[in-house]
Write an enzyme that holds these catalytic residues in place. Structure first.
Site, PDB file in Angstrom:
ATOM      1  N   ASP A   1       0.888  -1.217  -0.006  1.00 54.16           N
ATOM      2  CA  ASP A   1       0.091  -0.122  -0.097  1.00 54.16           C
ATOM      3  C   ASP A   1       0.896   1.259   0.103  1.00 54.16           C
ATOM      4  O   ASP A   1       1.595   1.508   1.028  1.00 54.16           O
ATOM      5  CB  ASP A   1      -0.783   0.079   1.194  1.00 54.16           C
TER       6      ASP A   1
ATOM      7  N   ASP B   1      -1.162   5.533  -9.106  1.00 53.89           N
ATOM      8  CA  ASP B   1      -1.778   4.550  -8.309  1.00 53.89           C
ATOM      9  C   ASP B   1      -1.845   3.134  -9.008  1.00 53.89           C
ATOM     10  O   ASP B   1      -2.574   3.218  -9.923  1.00 53.89           O
ATOM     11  CB  ASP B   1      -3.121   4.698  -7.661  1.00 53.89           C
TER      12      ASP B   1
END
Ligand SMILES: *[C@@H]1O[C@H](CO)[C@@H](O)[C@H](O)[C@H]1NC(C)=O
Ligand SMILES: *[C@@H]1O[C@H](CO)[C@@H](O)[C@H](O)[C@H]1NC(C)=O
Ligand SMILES: *[C@@H]1O[C@H](CO)[C@@H](O)[C@H](O)[C@H]1NC(C)=O
Ligand SMILES: *[C@@H]1O[C@H](CO)[C@@H](O)[C@H](O)[C@H]1NC(C)=O
Ligand SMILES: *[C@@H]1O[C@H](CO)[C@@H](O)[C@H](O)[C@H]1NC(C)=O
Length: 456
Positions: free
Chosen positions: A126, A342
């Site tokens: 993450d 992302d």
């Protein structure tokens, strides 16, 4: 929506300042974020060692590389940036991400194998959070109403079977984190050796979660946080306080790895088109098919923060850059706007006018279907030639990445395009871009670097 048992524990959280801001060439843009967001310019964590590292590593692959494994689809992708922004905007206003459907947020999450003392576990990667944690046996799984439910409902992989290798952190600390979509994880913090890609970080501060509200994929056992070091979520004491007064900053996994002299302060990620893997390199550049190391784009790193609401504890931040321009066919758009990088978000989200113009340039033109919050065209359409210019270098989108032949609207039989509207922003460079570049997170210098990949 918060679990009752945990909601009472949440005090207003504080996002630590990321250091003095150097003026950014597009400071005006950063001073006017969309509602609910703020931008910050971080300071490099290890600026001197990083310069040297990038010079010597630019054309070199890291020796510490590991394959990462992809998980696609469903509720388990609630952590894609598009899904997080959607959840956030439903609460604070702004528009652009509210209508993203499960199809549109069909992102991909990546996990890496970690040796936690002696046990091997897969942890989700993450780049939006900084803490590293695993669930321990006997953890309590809590549902949205605050009821303790069976552990299976949280969807974790194997649980961690022992305690902390070197005991608790003294004075005692615990982690409390609420992710952007409402998931909550809490538990005591302690010290253990953590090994990734044959690098052993000694006595890393980590959390063994003992209570979670989580939507897992039944394979991963926790999370490895790679966000900016100052955004950790540790609090003093073993009690349930989560406020500013008890928050303590600690060194997250990657920072400790660098501080222990194990790798230079950069990591990089290369993801592959529709394969179930990618590569993560610690301290260097990830190997990638077609990577052209004669060109390396360098951009100032910006951090986008979700501004926390009263009674929530969002602690989420995103690696963000400002591209020079977009080109589609012969048109160029040079507006300077922040984009979050992302790999967990499938599509690219652009300002509405550019997104519409690009979708219009498909042959046949793509049309907006509001049920999905995305554009659709004939599955055999010809996409325009699209590139985004970063740090003076054009990154071309591979035409095969611009039409998702497996995302078909059953009513019209049309396929989704990779270019969506990000409304009032912030905008997102998702997989359709990431598959055509190696992304280098140079946290030492507070830069993002990208290496283009030839079509492969
Ligand atoms: C979890 O650990 C904390 C210590 O950080 C402790 O106070 C709490 O009672 C534990 N909760 C459960 C459900 O075991
Ligand atoms: C891991 O590192 C050790 C020494 O640090 C080395 O001997 C070994 O070959 C490495 N293993 C792999 C798989 O790279
Ligand atoms: C995980 O397993 C449970 C049953 O044990 C199942 O209901 C759930 O759908 C699975 N989740 C995923 C993401 O596969
Ligand atoms: C979002 O969905 C609603 C219906 O649920 C629709 O009325 C609205 O136009 C959609 N907004 C956008 C930006 O597509
Ligand atoms: C990968 O995606 C491209 C474009 O959607 C498709 O043509 C190709 O068949 C896919 N390959 C695999 C192995 O799924």
């Amino acid at each position: 929506m918060l679990p009752v048992i945990l909601a009472g524990l949440i005090a207003q959280s504080i996002i630590p300042a990321l250091g003095a801001s150097a003026a950014h060439p597009h400071q005006d843009v950063l001073n006017a974020p969309p509602p609910g967001f703020s931008y910050r310019i971080p300071q490099g964590t290890h600026p001197w060692t990083s310069s040297a590292a990038v010079k010597t590593n630019k054309h070199k692959h890291s020796e510490n590389v590991q394959k990462i494994r992809a998980f696609r689809g469903g509720k388990t992708n609630a952590r894609s940036v598009a899904a997080v922004l959607g959840a956030h905007q439903r609460q604070v206003g702004g528009f652009g991400y509210q209508n993203i459907s499960t199809t549109t947020s069909y992102g991909t999450q990546y996990a890496a194998e970690v040796t936690w003392h002696r046990q091997n576990l897969w942890l989700l990667l993450d780049t939006g959070s900084s803490d590293t944690w695993a669930v321990r046996e006997n953890f309590k799984c809590i549902d949205y109403s605050g009821q303790v439910v069976s552990q299976g409902a949280c969807g974790f992989g194997p649980t961690y079977r022992s305690g902390f290798q070197y005991g608790h952190v003294t004075p005692e600390q615990h982690m409390f984190i609420q992710y952007g979509d409402g998931e909550i994880v809490t538990g005591p913090m302690g010290l253990s050796d953590i090994t990734v890609a044959n690098i052993t970080v000694s006595m890393q501060e980590v959390c063994l979660a003992n209570a979670t509200y989580w939507y897992g994929n039944n394979l991963t056992s926790g999370l490895l946080g790679l966000a900016y070091p100052s955004l950790t979520n540790a609090y003093l004491g073993s009690s349930v306080d989560h406020d500013f007064n008890t928050q303590v900053e600690y060194s997250p996994l990657f920072t400790t790895m660098v501080d222990q002299g194990l790798v230079p302060p950069i990591f990089s990620v290369a993801i592959d088109r529709n394969s179930s893997t990618g590569m993560l390199a610690w301290g260097g550049i990830a190997p990638a098919t077609g990577a052209d190391f004669s060109q390396v784009a360098t951009l100032d790193l910006i951090i986008t923060n979700l501004i926390d609401l009263p009674a929530t504890a969002y602690e989420y931040s995103f690696y963000t850059i400002i591209p020079d321009s977009w080109q589609y066919d012969s048109v160029s758009d040079t507006r300077k706007l922040p984009y979050i990088v992302d790999s967990g978000t499938t599509l690219c989200y652009l300002p509405p006018q550019i997104a519409e113009a690009i979708n219009n340039a498909f042959q046949p033109a793509a049309v907006y279907l509001w049920m999905y919050g995305a554009f659709f065209t004939s599955c055999n359409a010809t996409p325009p030639r699209i590139s985004v210019k970063l740090g003076g270098i054009n990154f071309y989108f591979n035409p095969v990445d611009l039409i998702y032949r497996n995302m078909v609207d059953p009513l019209t039989g049309m396929c989704m395009t990779a270019i969506a509207s990000g409304g009032s922003g912030p905008f997102i460079l998702g997989d359709a871009f990431m598959q055509n570049a190696v992304a280098v997170f140079d946290v030492g210098e507070a830069k993002m670097r990208f290496v283009p990949r030839e079509f492969y």
